[in-house]
Design a protein around this motif. Structure first.
Motif, PDB file in Angstrom:
ATOM      1  N   THR A  27      11.221  39.957 -72.613  1.00 41.47           N
ATOM      2  CA  THR A  27      10.954  39.123 -71.438  1.00 41.47           C
ATOM      3  C   THR A  27      11.501  39.780 -70.175  1.00 41.47           C
ATOM      4  N   ALA A  28      12.701  40.327 -70.246  1.00 41.92           N
ATOM      5  CA  ALA A  28      13.285  40.999 -69.079  1.00 41.92           C
ATOM      6  C   ALA A  28      12.453  42.208 -68.666  1.00 41.92           C
ATOM      7  N   LYS A  29      11.951  42.980 -69.642  1.00 41.78           N
ATOM      8  CA  LYS A  29      11.105  44.139 -69.328  1.00 41.78           C
ATOM      9  C   LYS A  29       9.812  43.706 -68.646  1.00 41.78           C
ATOM     10  N   VAL A  30       9.206  42.648 -69.189  1.00 46.22           N
ATOM     11  CA  VAL A  30       7.943  42.161 -68.619  1.00 46.22           C
ATOM     12  C   VAL A  30       8.172  41.644 -67.199  1.00 46.22           C
ATOM     13  N   GLU A  31       9.267  40.932 -66.995  1.00 46.94           N
ATOM     14  CA  GLU A  31       9.573  40.437 -65.651  1.00 46.94           C
ATOM     15  C   GLU A  31       9.783  41.591 -64.673  1.00 46.94           C
ATOM     16  N   ARG A  32      10.354  42.674 -65.147  1.00 43.22           N
ATOM     17  CA  ARG A  32      10.603  43.829 -64.280  1.00 43.22           C
ATOM     18  C   ARG A  32       9.327  44.645 -64.039  1.00 43.22           C
ATOM     19  N   LEU A  33       8.560  44.903 -65.095  1.00 46.27           N
ATOM     20  CA  LEU A  33       7.398  45.793 -64.995  1.00 46.27           C
ATOM     21  C   LEU A  33       6.108  45.086 -64.599  1.00 46.27           C
ATOM     22  N   ARG A  34       6.007  43.780 -64.868  1.00 42.48           N
ATOM     23  CA  ARG A  34       4.880  42.929 -64.505  1.00 42.48           C
ATOM     24  C   ARG A  34       3.501  43.463 -64.920  1.00 42.48           C
ATOM     25  N   PRO A  35       3.333  43.776 -66.212  1.00 42.16           N
ATOM     26  CA  PRO A  35       2.000  44.211 -66.663  1.00 42.16           C
ATOM     27  C   PRO A  35       1.020  43.046 -66.622  1.00 42.16           C
ATOM     28  N   GLY A  36      -0.250  43.366 -66.629  1.00 37.91           N
ATOM     29  CA  GLY A  36      -1.264  42.310 -66.656  1.00 37.91           C
ATOM     30  C   GLY A  36      -1.274  41.572 -67.984  1.00 37.91           C
ATOM     31  N   TRP A  37      -1.056  42.307 -69.071  1.00 35.59           N
ATOM     32  CA  TRP A  37      -1.079  41.740 -70.410  1.00 35.59           C
ATOM     33  C   TRP A  37       0.115  42.232 -71.210  1.00 35.59           C
ATOM     34  N   LEU A  38       0.596  41.385 -72.084  1.00 33.56           N
ATOM     35  CA  LEU A  38       1.582  41.736 -73.098  1.00 33.56           C
ATOM     36  C   LEU A  38       0.945  41.425 -74.438  1.00 33.56           C
ATOM     37  N   ALA A  39       0.827  42.437 -75.284  1.00 36.61           N
ATOM     38  CA  ALA A  39       0.307  42.239 -76.637  1.00 36.61           C
ATOM     39  C   ALA A  39       1.480  42.324 -77.609  1.00 36.61           C
ATOM     40  N   VAL A  40       1.686  41.273 -78.376  1.00 38.79           N
ATOM     41  CA  VAL A  40       2.779  41.232 -79.352  1.00 38.79           C
ATOM     42  C   VAL A  40       2.179  41.350 -80.742  1.00 38.79           C
ATOM     43  N   VAL A  41       2.662  42.313 -81.502  1.00 35.59           N
ATOM     44  CA  VAL A  41       2.172  42.557 -82.855  1.00 35.59           C
ATOM     45  C   VAL A  41       2.962  41.696 -83.837  1.00 35.59           C
ATOM     46  N   GLY A  42       2.275  40.790 -84.489  1.00 33.77           N
ATOM     47  CA  GLY A  42       2.898  39.940 -85.505  1.00 33.77           C
ATOM     48  C   GLY A  42       3.146  38.536 -85.003  1.00 33.77           C
ATOM     49  N   ILE A  43       2.475  37.568 -85.586  1.00 35.19           N
ATOM     50  CA  ILE A  43       2.584  36.183 -85.125  1.00 35.19           C
ATOM     51  C   ILE A  43       3.961  35.604 -85.428  1.00 35.19           C
ATOM     52  N   THR A  44       4.549  35.965 -86.546  1.00 34.94           N
ATOM     53  CA  THR A  44       5.888  35.467 -86.863  1.00 34.94           C
ATOM     54  C   THR A  44       6.890  35.974 -85.841  1.00 34.94           C
ATOM     55  N   ALA A  45       6.776  37.241 -85.496  1.00 37.77           N
ATOM     56  CA  ALA A  45       7.666  37.815 -84.487  1.00 37.77           C
ATOM     57  C   ALA A  45       7.493  37.087 -83.160  1.00 37.77           C
ATOM     58  N   TYR A  46       6.251  36.872 -82.761  1.00 34.71           N
ATOM     59  CA  TYR A  46       5.993  36.186 -81.501  1.00 34.71           C
ATOM     60  C   TYR A  46       6.574  34.771 -81.512  1.00 34.71           C
ATOM     61  N   ARG A  47       6.285  34.018 -82.561  1.00 34.88           N
ATOM     62  CA  ARG A  47       6.750  32.633 -82.639  1.00 34.88           C
ATOM     63  C   ARG A  47       8.268  32.535 -82.530  1.00 34.88           C
ATOM     64  N   THR A  48       8.964  33.412 -83.206  1.00 35.22           N
ATOM     65  CA  THR A  48      10.425  33.361 -83.216  1.00 35.22           C
ATOM     66  C   THR A  48      11.004  33.914 -81.925  1.00 35.22           C
ATOM     67  N   ALA A  49      10.521  35.063 -81.492  1.00 31.90           N
ATOM     68  CA  ALA A  49      11.083  35.726 -80.314  1.00 31.90           C
ATOM     69  C   ALA A  49      10.896  34.920 -79.043  1.00 31.90           C
ATOM     70  N   LEU A  50       9.748  34.278 -78.901  1.00 26.51           N
ATOM     71  CA  LEU A  50       9.454  33.555 -77.671  1.00 26.51           C
ATOM     72  C   LEU A  50       9.463  32.043 -77.879  1.00 26.51           C
ATOM     73  N   ASP A  51      10.002  31.622 -79.005  1.00 24.96           N
ATOM     74  CA  ASP A  51      10.208  30.201 -79.306  1.00 24.96           C
ATOM     75  C   ASP A  51       8.940  29.378 -79.092  1.00 24.96           C
ATOM     76  N   ASP A  52       7.880  29.806 -79.756  1.00 26.58           N
ATOM     77  CA  ASP A  52       6.593  29.117 -79.663  1.00 26.58           C
ATOM     78  C   ASP A  52       6.079  28.909 -81.084  1.00 26.58           C
ATOM     79  N   LYS A  53       6.597  27.903 -81.745  1.00 23.02           N
ATOM     80  CA  LYS A  53       6.349  27.681 -83.172  1.00 23.02           C
ATOM     81  C   LYS A  53       4.885  27.410 -83.521  1.00 23.02           C
ATOM     82  N   LYS A  54       4.105  26.951 -82.562  1.00 25.25           N
ATOM     83  CA  LYS A  54       2.722  26.597 -82.848  1.00 25.25           C
ATOM     84  C   LYS A  54       1.719  27.673 -82.424  1.00 25.25           C
TER      85      LYS A  54
END
Length: 100
Positions: A27-54
């Motif tokens: 999140t800190a990297k994205v806030e600093r670099l401000r890319p148009g898109w962030l692609a996260v590989v792995g739904i489990t990783a995404y859900r846990t890392a960004l606290d989005d269980k659904k």
């Protein structure tokens, strides 16, 4: 991107805290670099890392600033839910969205 920097054979070898710490760093990297898109590989990783269980594979409603997020299937050979063809289709959906 991958959320956790440590390579493992299986996602379940990473702790929830490793995913959450990876999410904070990412999140800190994205806030600093401000890319148009962030692609996260792995739904489990995404859900846990960004606290989005659904979250589901595909574009997310959540953003980080103006950065849109797309959760992708993990291309690990252990991911039996996705075939090479269906993974390629999902990656192509992101490519098309990013190009528009």
């Amino acid at each position: 991107t991958n959320v956790a920097a440590r390579a493992t054979a299986r996602a379940d070898e990473l702790t929830a805290e490793e995913f959450r710490e990876g999410g904070r760093i990412l999140t800190a990297k994205v806030e600093r670099l401000r890319p148009g898109w962030l692609a996260v590989v792995g739904i489990t990783a995404y859900r846990t890392a960004l606290d989005d269980k659904k979250a589901r594979i595909g574009p997310q409603e959540r953003t980080i600033g103006d950065t849109r997020i797309w959760a992708l299937p993990n291309p690990s050979g252990l991911n039996a839910h996705w075939t090479l063809e269906t993974m390629a289709e999902e990656f192509a959906r992101l490519r098309a969205a990013a190009a528009s």
